[in-house]
Design a protein around this motif. Sequence first.
Motif, PDB file in Angstrom:
ATOM      1  N   ILE A 261       0.851  -1.193   0.000  1.00  0.00           N
ATOM      2  CA  ILE A 261       0.000   0.000   0.000  1.00  0.00           C
ATOM      3  C   ILE A 261       0.885   1.241   0.000  1.00  0.00           C
ATOM      4  O   ILE A 261       1.497   1.590   1.008  1.00  0.00           O
ATOM      5  CB  ILE A 261      -0.939   0.014   1.229  1.00  0.00           C
ATOM      6  CG1 ILE A 261      -1.822  -1.228   1.225  1.00  0.00           C
ATOM      7  CG2 ILE A 261      -1.794   1.277   1.234  1.00  0.00           C
ATOM      8  CD1 ILE A 261      -2.673  -1.378   2.473  1.00  0.00           C
ATOM      9  N   LYS A 262       0.968   1.926  -1.139  1.00  0.00           N
ATOM     10  CA  LYS A 262       1.867   3.071  -1.265  1.00  0.00           C
ATOM     11  C   LYS A 262       1.177   4.321  -1.806  1.00  0.00           C
ATOM     12  O   LYS A 262       1.805   5.367  -1.941  1.00  0.00           O
ATOM     13  CB  LYS A 262       3.032   2.698  -2.190  1.00  0.00           C
ATOM     14  CG  LYS A 262       3.866   1.519  -1.691  1.00  0.00           C
ATOM     15  CD  LYS A 262       4.934   1.127  -2.692  1.00  0.00           C
ATOM     16  CE  LYS A 262       5.728  -0.075  -2.200  1.00  0.00           C
ATOM     17  NZ  LYS A 262       6.747  -0.522  -3.193  1.00  0.00           N
ATOM     18  N   SER A 263      -0.098   4.216  -2.155  1.00  0.00           N
ATOM     19  CA  SER A 263      -0.785   5.345  -2.791  1.00  0.00           C
ATOM     20  C   SER A 263      -0.991   6.495  -1.812  1.00  0.00           C
ATOM     21  O   SER A 263      -1.257   6.278  -0.620  1.00  0.00           O
ATOM     22  CB  SER A 263      -2.140   4.892  -3.341  1.00  0.00           C
ATOM     23  OG  SER A 263      -1.966   3.884  -4.303  1.00  0.00           O
ATOM     24  N   LYS A 264      -0.885   7.712  -2.347  1.00  0.00           N
ATOM     25  CA  LYS A 264      -1.119   8.905  -1.547  1.00  0.00           C
ATOM     26  C   LYS A 264      -2.554   9.390  -1.732  1.00  0.00           C
ATOM     27  O   LYS A 264      -3.182   9.126  -2.759  1.00  0.00           O
ATOM     28  CB  LYS A 264      -0.146  10.008  -1.945  1.00  0.00           C
ATOM     29  CG  LYS A 264       1.311   9.686  -1.620  1.00  0.00           C
ATOM     30  CD  LYS A 264       2.220  10.847  -1.992  1.00  0.00           C
ATOM     31  CE  LYS A 264       3.673  10.544  -1.650  1.00  0.00           C
ATOM     32  NZ  LYS A 264       4.580  11.677  -2.025  1.00  0.00           N
ATOM     33  N   ALA A 265      -3.037  10.123  -0.755  1.00  0.00           N
ATOM     34  CA  ALA A 265      -4.409  10.622  -0.803  1.00  0.00           C
ATOM     35  C   ALA A 265      -4.568  11.679  -1.889  1.00  0.00           C
ATOM     36  O   ALA A 265      -3.645  12.442  -2.176  1.00  0.00           O
ATOM     37  CB  ALA A 265      -4.804  11.210   0.552  1.00  0.00           C
ATOM     38  N   SER A 266      -5.746  11.717  -2.479  1.00  0.00           N
ATOM     39  CA  SER A 266      -6.089  12.802  -3.391  1.00  0.00           C
ATOM     40  C   SER A 266      -6.420  14.043  -2.556  1.00  0.00           C
ATOM     41  O   SER A 266      -6.528  13.968  -1.320  1.00  0.00           O
ATOM     42  CB  SER A 266      -7.312  12.418  -4.234  1.00  0.00           C
ATOM     43  OG  SER A 266      -8.448  12.259  -3.398  1.00  0.00           O
ATOM     44  N   GLU A 267      -6.597  15.178  -3.205  1.00  0.00           N
ATOM     45  CA  GLU A 267      -6.950  16.406  -2.485  1.00  0.00           C
ATOM     46  C   GLU A 267      -8.276  16.231  -1.758  1.00  0.00           C
ATOM     47  O   GLU A 267      -8.410  16.603  -0.590  1.00  0.00           O
ATOM     48  CB  GLU A 267      -7.035  17.582  -3.468  1.00  0.00           C
ATOM     49  CG  GLU A 267      -7.363  18.916  -2.794  1.00  0.00           C
ATOM     50  CD  GLU A 267      -6.307  19.339  -1.766  1.00  0.00           C
ATOM     51  OE1 GLU A 267      -6.690  19.987  -0.768  1.00  0.00           O
ATOM     52  OE2 GLU A 267      -5.117  19.002  -1.952  1.00  0.00           O
ATOM     53  N   GLU A 268      -9.261  15.644  -2.451  1.00  0.00           N
ATOM     54  CA  GLU A 268     -10.553  15.397  -1.808  1.00  0.00           C
ATOM     55  C   GLU A 268     -10.410  14.383  -0.685  1.00  0.00           C
ATOM     56  O   GLU A 268     -11.066  14.498   0.356  1.00  0.00           O
ATOM     57  CB  GLU A 268     -11.571  14.907  -2.843  1.00  0.00           C
ATOM     58  CG  GLU A 268     -12.090  16.000  -3.758  1.00  0.00           C
ATOM     59  CD  GLU A 268     -13.175  15.469  -4.683  1.00  0.00           C
ATOM     60  OE1 GLU A 268     -13.099  14.300  -5.078  1.00  0.00           O
ATOM     61  OE2 GLU A 268     -14.095  16.245  -5.009  1.00  0.00           O
ATOM     62  N   GLY A 269      -9.558  13.369  -0.907  1.00  0.00           N
ATOM     63  CA  GLY A 269      -9.328  12.355   0.123  1.00  0.00           C
ATOM     64  C   GLY A 269      -8.767  12.967   1.395  1.00  0.00           C
ATOM     65  O   GLY A 269      -9.156  12.601   2.508  1.00  0.00           O
ATOM     66  N   ARG A 270      -7.846  13.924   1.241  1.00  0.00           N
ATOM     67  CA  ARG A 270      -7.279  14.593   2.420  1.00  0.00           C
ATOM     68  C   ARG A 270      -8.360  15.366   3.180  1.00  0.00           C
ATOM     69  O   ARG A 270      -8.373  15.384   4.413  1.00  0.00           O
ATOM     70  CB  ARG A 270      -6.143  15.535   1.990  1.00  0.00           C
ATOM     71  CG  ARG A 270      -4.838  14.818   1.678  1.00  0.00           C
ATOM     72  CD  ARG A 270      -3.677  15.794   1.541  1.00  0.00           C
ATOM     73  NE  ARG A 270      -3.767  16.559   0.298  1.00  0.00           N
ATOM     74  CZ  ARG A 270      -3.254  16.157  -0.852  1.00  0.00           C
ATOM     75  NH1 ARG A 270      -2.646  14.990  -0.938  1.00  0.00           N
ATOM     76  NH2 ARG A 270      -3.361  16.906  -1.940  1.00  0.00           N
ATOM     77  N   LYS A 271      -9.243  16.014   2.426  1.00  0.00           N
ATOM     78  CA  LYS A 271     -10.328  16.760   3.081  1.00  0.00           C
ATOM     79  C   LYS A 271     -11.258  15.816   3.838  1.00  0.00           C
ATOM     80  O   LYS A 271     -11.695  16.119   4.947  1.00  0.00           O
ATOM     81  CB  LYS A 271     -11.121  17.540   2.042  1.00  0.00           C
ATOM     82  CG  LYS A 271     -10.364  18.704   1.419  1.00  0.00           C
ATOM     83  CD  LYS A 271     -11.203  19.398   0.356  1.00  0.00           C
ATOM     84  CE  LYS A 271     -10.443  20.547  -0.304  1.00  0.00           C
ATOM     85  NZ  LYS A 271     -11.246  21.196  -1.382  1.00  0.00           N
ATOM     86  N   ALA A 272     -11.539  14.658   3.225  1.00  0.00           N
ATOM     87  CA  ALA A 272     -12.417  13.687   3.878  1.00  0.00           C
ATOM     88  C   ALA A 272     -11.776  13.144   5.152  1.00  0.00           C
ATOM     89  O   ALA A 272     -12.433  13.009   6.190  1.00  0.00           O
ATOM     90  CB  ALA A 272     -12.738  12.548   2.915  1.00  0.00           C
ATOM     91  N   VAL A 273     -10.484  12.845   5.084  1.00  0.00           N
ATOM     92  CA  VAL A 273      -9.765  12.350   6.262  1.00  0.00           C
ATOM     93  C   VAL A 273      -9.752  13.412   7.362  1.00  0.00           C
ATOM     94  O   VAL A 273      -9.946  13.109   8.544  1.00  0.00           O
ATOM     95  CB  VAL A 273      -8.322  11.942   5.892  1.00  0.00           C
ATOM     96  CG1 VAL A 273      -7.489  11.693   7.154  1.00  0.00           C
ATOM     97  CG2 VAL A 273      -8.337  10.697   5.012  1.00  0.00           C
ATOM     98  N   GLN A 274      -9.545  14.669   6.974  1.00  0.00           N
ATOM     99  CA  GLN A 274      -9.530  15.751   7.961  1.00  0.00           C
ATOM    100  C   GLN A 274     -10.879  15.863   8.660  1.00  0.00           C
ATOM    101  O   GLN A 274     -10.954  16.012   9.885  1.00  0.00           O
ATOM    102  CB  GLN A 274      -9.188  17.080   7.290  1.00  0.00           C
ATOM    103  CG  GLN A 274      -9.029  18.252   8.274  1.00  0.00           C
ATOM    104  CD  GLN A 274      -7.894  18.031   9.262  1.00  0.00           C
ATOM    105  OE1 GLN A 274      -6.738  17.895   8.875  1.00  0.00           O
ATOM    106  NE2 GLN A 274      -8.214  17.989  10.539  1.00  0.00           N
ATOM    107  N   PHE A 275     -11.953  15.771   7.885  1.00  0.00           N
ATOM    108  CA  PHE A 275     -13.292  15.840   8.476  1.00  0.00           C
ATOM    109  C   PHE A 275     -13.494  14.685   9.455  1.00  0.00           C
ATOM    110  O   PHE A 275     -13.965  14.894  10.580  1.00  0.00           O
ATOM    111  CB  PHE A 275     -14.361  15.786   7.384  1.00  0.00           C
ATOM    112  CG  PHE A 275     -15.761  15.856   7.915  1.00  0.00           C
ATOM    113  CD1 PHE A 275     -16.431  17.068   8.022  1.00  0.00           C
ATOM    114  CD2 PHE A 275     -16.424  14.702   8.323  1.00  0.00           C
ATOM    115  CE1 PHE A 275     -17.722  17.130   8.538  1.00  0.00           C
ATOM    116  CE2 PHE A 275     -17.717  14.747   8.849  1.00  0.00           C
ATOM    117  CZ  PHE A 275     -18.363  15.976   8.944  1.00  0.00           C
ATOM    118  N   ALA A 276     -13.154  13.473   9.029  1.00  0.00           N
ATOM    119  CA  ALA A 276     -13.341  12.309   9.892  1.00  0.00           C
ATOM    120  C   ALA A 276     -12.510  12.435  11.159  1.00  0.00           C
ATOM    121  O   ALA A 276     -12.963  12.106  12.263  1.00  0.00           O
ATOM    122  CB  ALA A 276     -12.967  11.037   9.132  1.00  0.00           C
ATOM    123  N   THR A 277     -11.293  12.944  11.008  1.00  0.00           N
ATOM    124  CA  THR A 277     -10.413  13.135  12.170  1.00  0.00           C
ATOM    125  C   THR A 277     -11.028  14.100  13.170  1.00  0.00           C
ATOM    126  O   THR A 277     -10.942  13.901  14.391  1.00  0.00           O
ATOM    127  CB  THR A 277      -9.047  13.667  11.707  1.00  0.00           C
ATOM    128  OG1 THR A 277      -8.470  12.748  10.779  1.00  0.00           O
ATOM    129  CG2 THR A 277      -8.106  13.850  12.884  1.00  0.00           C
TER     130      THR A 277
END
Length: 360
Positions: free
Chosen positions: A239-255
Amino acid sequence: MGSGKRTLTTAAIALVCAVTVLTAPGAAYASPGRPTPTPNPSGRAVPAADKDLDAVRIRLEKLYHDAAVATDEYNAAEEQTKKQSAQIVELAREIVKGRQKLTDLKDRAGAAARAQYRGGGLPPEVRLWLSDDPQQFLDAAGTVREGEHATEGLLTELTRTQEDLKQYARDAADQWQGLEANRKAKAEAKKKVEKQIAAAEKLQSRLKKQEQERLEQLEQQAALQAQTAWLDSGILKEIKSKASEEGRKAVQFATDQIGKPYVWGAEGPKSYDCSGLTSQAWLAAGSPIPRTSQEQWKQLKHVAVKDMRPGDLIIYFDDASHVAMYVGDGAIIHAPRPGRTVTIAGAGSMPILGVVRPDA
């Protein structure tokens, strides 16, 4: 909520996963019918008390799993109810507009008919013979024919509008029937959820404080064992893939939701169920997704576990009854079950059905 929680980094996740979070309360789930065995590396006999508590743990997991399934049923019925209510409102608007249009068309058709009646009388060839200006008569005759064609068009549109109104009425009736059916389904699902949760709470209430603490330890051990087995497979190396811009926003919200309580059927902002958390996280990231874990599994693009990246959703159990957000380094954020809060856990602590990508 403190700023530290809002600025969770990948390094922090890795540290937490490696040290403590994999054993956090709320991380333990087992596949229905396939209870996660309690680790016993020493080889010594497991105390009878632990065996009894492990049976309780397995029973609780089954009850909460069934509650999660019923919660998905409730959420699906709720979504359908919202859609059908909106469709009925829209149909009502179309009916009102159609009736207004019908009234206007009838008025125009009546006026055209009256004009034609007033212009009738002698046959056209007689009026031509009596006319002082034949060209003027022919011009007028052309205008009359245009008026007749216009009147025919009005009558055609009037008939079409009447048919449209009948269809709107039939559609509205169908939507009402569907709305009532979904209301009943929602009420039935609510009873199922409440029944399963009540049974789980009753079972837990019979335990003494010391037994409850030991039960929590057994849950932690089961989750740690499952996560360890998942990591030992070497999956993280792939598993080496980096988050997309939207993915980072989603992770931030969940966090930012960590620590908020699980409440079945909830989608924020003060509490969440599992799919309520993931759907709201991706809505905040600018990509609306289905409300339930089962629909997320059905409708979103599937990706291989080795290709997943932060922000992707991991669907758990054969019936897709649980969902979590992958945040990197073998960790997830999820809303576990009643009595627990939004937390970080090991991605392999529950049986993985597959991975979906909202922003594919």
